[in-house]
Write a protein that holds these residues in place. Sequence first.
Motif, PDB file in Angstrom:
ATOM      1  N   ASP A  21      32.395  49.364  -8.537  1.00  0.00           N
ATOM      2  CA  ASP A  21      33.543  49.954  -7.852  1.00  0.00           C
ATOM      3  C   ASP A  21      33.398  51.472  -7.713  1.00  0.00           C
ATOM      4  OD1 ASP A  21      34.749  47.612  -7.256  1.00  0.00           O
ATOM      5  OD2 ASP A  21      36.382  47.778  -8.693  1.00  0.00           O
ATOM      6  N   ALA A  59      30.643  52.826  -7.001  1.00  0.00           N
ATOM      7  CA  ALA A  59      29.785  52.924  -5.820  1.00  0.00           C
ATOM      8  C   ALA A  59      30.548  52.590  -4.545  1.00  0.00           C
ATOM      9  CB  ALA A  59      28.586  51.997  -5.971  1.00  0.00           C
ATOM     10  N   ALA A  60      31.569  51.730  -4.667  1.00  0.00           N
ATOM     11  CA  ALA A  60      32.328  51.358  -3.467  1.00  0.00           C
ATOM     12  C   ALA A  60      32.950  52.595  -2.818  1.00  0.00           C
ATOM     13  CB  ALA A  60      33.407  50.336  -3.824  1.00  0.00           C
ATOM     14  N   CYS A  61      33.411  53.551  -3.635  1.00  0.00           N
ATOM     15  CA  CYS A  61      34.006  54.768  -3.068  1.00  0.00           C
ATOM     16  C   CYS A  61      32.981  55.897  -2.927  1.00  0.00           C
ATOM     17  CB  CYS A  61      35.152  55.258  -3.943  1.00  0.00           C
ATOM     18  SG  CYS A  61      36.594  54.176  -3.895  1.00  0.00           S
ATOM     19  N   GLY A 115      29.728  55.609  -2.933  1.00  0.00           N
ATOM     20  CA  GLY A 115      28.554  55.209  -2.171  1.00  0.00           C
ATOM     21  C   GLY A 115      27.296  55.143  -3.010  1.00  0.00           C
ATOM     22  N   GLY A 157      37.416  58.650   2.970  1.00  0.00           N
ATOM     23  CA  GLY A 157      36.149  58.302   2.323  1.00  0.00           C
ATOM     24  C   GLY A 157      35.525  57.054   2.919  1.00  0.00           C
ATOM     25  N   CYS A 158      36.372  56.150   3.408  1.00  0.00           N
ATOM     26  CA  CYS A 158      35.870  54.925   4.058  1.00  0.00           C
ATOM     27  C   CYS A 158      36.090  54.971   5.568  1.00  0.00           C
ATOM     28  CB  CYS A 158      36.576  53.693   3.499  1.00  0.00           C
ATOM     29  SG  CYS A 158      36.199  53.340   1.773  1.00  0.00           S
ATOM     30  N   GLY A 179      30.178  54.365  10.012  1.00  0.00           N
ATOM     31  CA  GLY A 179      29.851  53.014  10.468  1.00  0.00           C
ATOM     32  C   GLY A 179      29.719  52.019   9.338  1.00  0.00           C
ATOM     33  N   GLU A 180      30.139  52.407   8.128  1.00  0.00           N
ATOM     34  CA  GLU A 180      29.991  51.504   6.985  1.00  0.00           C
ATOM     35  C   GLU A 180      31.004  50.364   7.019  1.00  0.00           C
ATOM     36  OE1 GLU A 180      30.338  54.198   3.710  1.00  0.00           O
ATOM     37  OE2 GLU A 180      28.229  54.733   3.751  1.00  0.00           O
ATOM     38  N   ILE A 181      32.124  50.550   7.688  1.00  0.00           N
ATOM     39  CA  ILE A 181      33.112  49.479   7.786  1.00  0.00           C
ATOM     40  C   ILE A 181      33.481  49.289   9.250  1.00  0.00           C
ATOM     41  CG2 ILE A 181      34.055  49.857   5.485  1.00  0.00           C
ATOM     42  CD1 ILE A 181      36.427  51.269   6.797  1.00  0.00           C
ATOM     43  N   SER A 182      34.027  48.089   9.561  1.00  0.00           N
ATOM     44  CA  SER A 182      34.260  47.767  10.965  1.00  0.00           C
ATOM     45  C   SER A 182      35.719  47.916  11.376  1.00  0.00           C
ATOM     46  CB  SER A 182      33.799  46.328  11.235  1.00  0.00           C
ATOM     47  OG  SER A 182      34.509  45.428  10.406  1.00  0.00           O
ATOM     48  N   ALA A 183      36.580  48.451  10.491  1.00  0.00           N
ATOM     49  CA  ALA A 183      38.010  48.546  10.804  1.00  0.00           C
ATOM     50  C   ALA A 183      38.253  49.411  12.035  1.00  0.00           C
ATOM     51  CB  ALA A 183      38.759  49.124   9.605  1.00  0.00           C
ATOM     52  N   ARG A 192      44.420  44.056  13.207  1.00  0.00           N
ATOM     53  CA  ARG A 192      44.348  42.627  12.914  1.00  0.00           C
ATOM     54  C   ARG A 192      45.238  42.274  11.724  1.00  0.00           C
ATOM     55  NH1 ARG A 192      38.401  40.716  12.110  1.00  0.00           N
ATOM     56  NH2 ARG A 192      38.929  40.547   9.921  1.00  0.00           N
ATOM     57  N   PRO A 236      41.889  49.867  -1.201  1.00  0.00           N
ATOM     58  CA  PRO A 236      41.754  48.522  -1.751  1.00  0.00           C
ATOM     59  C   PRO A 236      41.413  48.478  -3.227  1.00  0.00           C
ATOM     60  CG  PRO A 236      39.853  49.077  -0.414  1.00  0.00           C
ATOM     61  CD  PRO A 236      40.812  50.207  -0.262  1.00  0.00           C
ATOM     62  N   ASN A 249      41.097  44.710  17.033  1.00  0.00           N
ATOM     63  CA  ASN A 249      39.757  44.836  16.444  1.00  0.00           C
ATOM     64  C   ASN A 249      39.270  43.480  15.984  1.00  0.00           C
ATOM     65  OD1 ASN A 249      41.518  44.449  14.330  1.00  0.00           O
ATOM     66  ND2 ASN A 249      40.632  46.024  13.041  1.00  0.00           N
ATOM     67  N   GLU A 263      33.965  39.928  17.345  1.00  0.00           N
ATOM     68  CA  GLU A 263      35.375  40.078  16.999  1.00  0.00           C
ATOM     69  C   GLU A 263      35.774  39.283  15.764  1.00  0.00           C
ATOM     70  OE1 GLU A 263      37.015  42.369  18.441  1.00  0.00           O
ATOM     71  OE2 GLU A 263      35.393  42.722  19.845  1.00  0.00           O
ATOM     72  N   GLU A 321      32.834  44.315   2.977  1.00  0.00           N
ATOM     73  CA  GLU A 321      32.145  45.464   3.560  1.00  0.00           C
ATOM     74  C   GLU A 321      31.776  46.504   2.505  1.00  0.00           C
ATOM     75  OE1 GLU A 321      34.763  46.522   6.908  1.00  0.00           O
ATOM     76  OE2 GLU A 321      33.321  45.491   8.185  1.00  0.00           O
ATOM     77  N   GLY A 322      31.684  46.063   1.265  1.00  0.00           N
ATOM     78  CA  GLY A 322      31.262  46.956   0.182  1.00  0.00           C
ATOM     79  C   GLY A 322      32.331  47.912  -0.294  1.00  0.00           C
TER      80      GLY A 322
END
Lengths: 364, 191
Positions: A169, A171-173, A175, A252-253, A258-262, A289, A328, A364, B120, B141-142
């Motif tokens: 965790d 590393a989750a923030c 990296g 941070g996220c 491009g690390e997340i798709s939100a 979504r 999260p 999205n 999507e 997504e890590g």
Amino acid sequence: MRLALRGIAGTLALLSLATADATSRRTPGLRADGDPELPARLSETGLYEPERPGVVRAENRAFSPQYPLWSDGALKRRWIHLPPGTRIDASRPDDWDFPVGTRFWKQFSFGGRKVETRMLWKVAKARWLAASYAWNDDQTDAVLAPEAGVRGVVEVAPGRRHSIPSRADCAACHGTPGRPLGFAALQLSPDRDPNAIHGEPLSSEMLTLETLLREGRLEGAPPTLLSDPPRIRASSPRTRAALGYLAANCGGCHNKSGEISANVPSLAYADVMAGADAVAESLVGRATRFQVPGVPEGASVVVDPRAPAQSALLARMRSRRPSSQMPPLGTVLGDPQALEALAEWIDKDLAHQATASAAPPPPN
Amino acid sequence: MTRTGRTTLLAAAAVMTAAIVTEIGAEPKAAPTGARSVERGAYLVRIMGCNHCHTPYKMGPNGPEPDMSRQLSGHPAELAMPKAPALGDSPWAWIAAGTNTAFAGPWGVSFTANLTPDPETGLGKWTPETFIATMKTGRHEGKGRPVLPPMPVENLAHLSDSDIRDLFAYLQSLTPIRNRVPAPVDPPEAQ
């Protein structure tokens, strides 16, 4: 030919022996992966004076980011150690490059008792180690928490307990290979935001951009760093404070990495500084979504000035359900002060955009 | 050694040297790296049992079997699951849908993800790095919510980056299937 083959075989055998020898004779103080061993106790990390637990070494400097991260209301203290004679490469304002050997510590206290102290330690050009130390009952020292963290170490509200994070965790923030998050130009700017949510008083011994420059600890910094200090330039004080909070807690996220798709615009420090009002506007009416409770299916938006409480932004900040809370990880309580401030910001500063954004963008 | 023997040896050495130089300098003659990665990813998916949960099961002539027309597309969006039966104090701790794509237990209700490259509803916008981070951290997504049981995240965290890249290469080679999997449902005490 036979001799040549024998020579190759001999070389391979020697290489094999050398490899086996290298793995069996691990260098003392190094782990199998080549990283240094983490000290077993906080008192061995270099934070405190030898034999004087609790007395922070003079070369470890306190600092306070102007937009702090919400941590369930913990009282936090922070220090940085820069190896003597080294400098931070500050050519990228929100992504400083620290010298090898840099260490950060952040101490978390709840109810007047120290609970954990986290450490980030730069051990190679692109490698940080992260660890946390759990304080003992006597408050005299802290021991290295296990890699999986420690669940529920202290109750922070009825039925809600703070946990020491696992290294995964961390590393989750931060990296992989890792990076510090609250020590950069905007966070240390002398142009501090008086309305920053949870803003902390700056004491005289704390490091700022001014002291870092005066002491020659920055290189490559823009020459206007002090004459035109970093600031979120927004059309209203509320927008400035709101985006400072979102940059520190979400950027941070939610950034351009491009690390997340939100489907959320970048909230990185650089982007909110470059165009705070544009970032704020882009949140309004933006489809998400995530299904906000009470909103017709498929109609949820990130920010809804017509019904601020039904904005996904606030719904997810408010939620502490594992599947929907934002951020999260890292907290078990929503941030009441921030929720109130952001609801007021949406209501008073973004309401005029409600009509313009009636047609939401594609989901999205 | 005779002159003929020396000539033969030199010629053989020249051929070997040329072969080595060609091998180093040219594109591989066999399958390119990408194809090899996809092939190895397919092998890993088979032996790791990814289809058991991420491909919906249907009833066939010989009993339950994966519906390969929906390969790795996760819990079918049209299959709305009723509230899971309460298990009370029974030693049964969790239950699964007949499709083996929805699971109810102490963690709430989880639905298996769409792993096809649909942009999507699947992994179409993911990168290898995102996929690696998910496997290594056990978080979406890590960085996001926890990846829920019965996904064996404790095991997957020990995969090498190379293995995870091969898995991702194979998943990205699949036919995209548009299937929006429901969001997980939190356990009652968290709601």
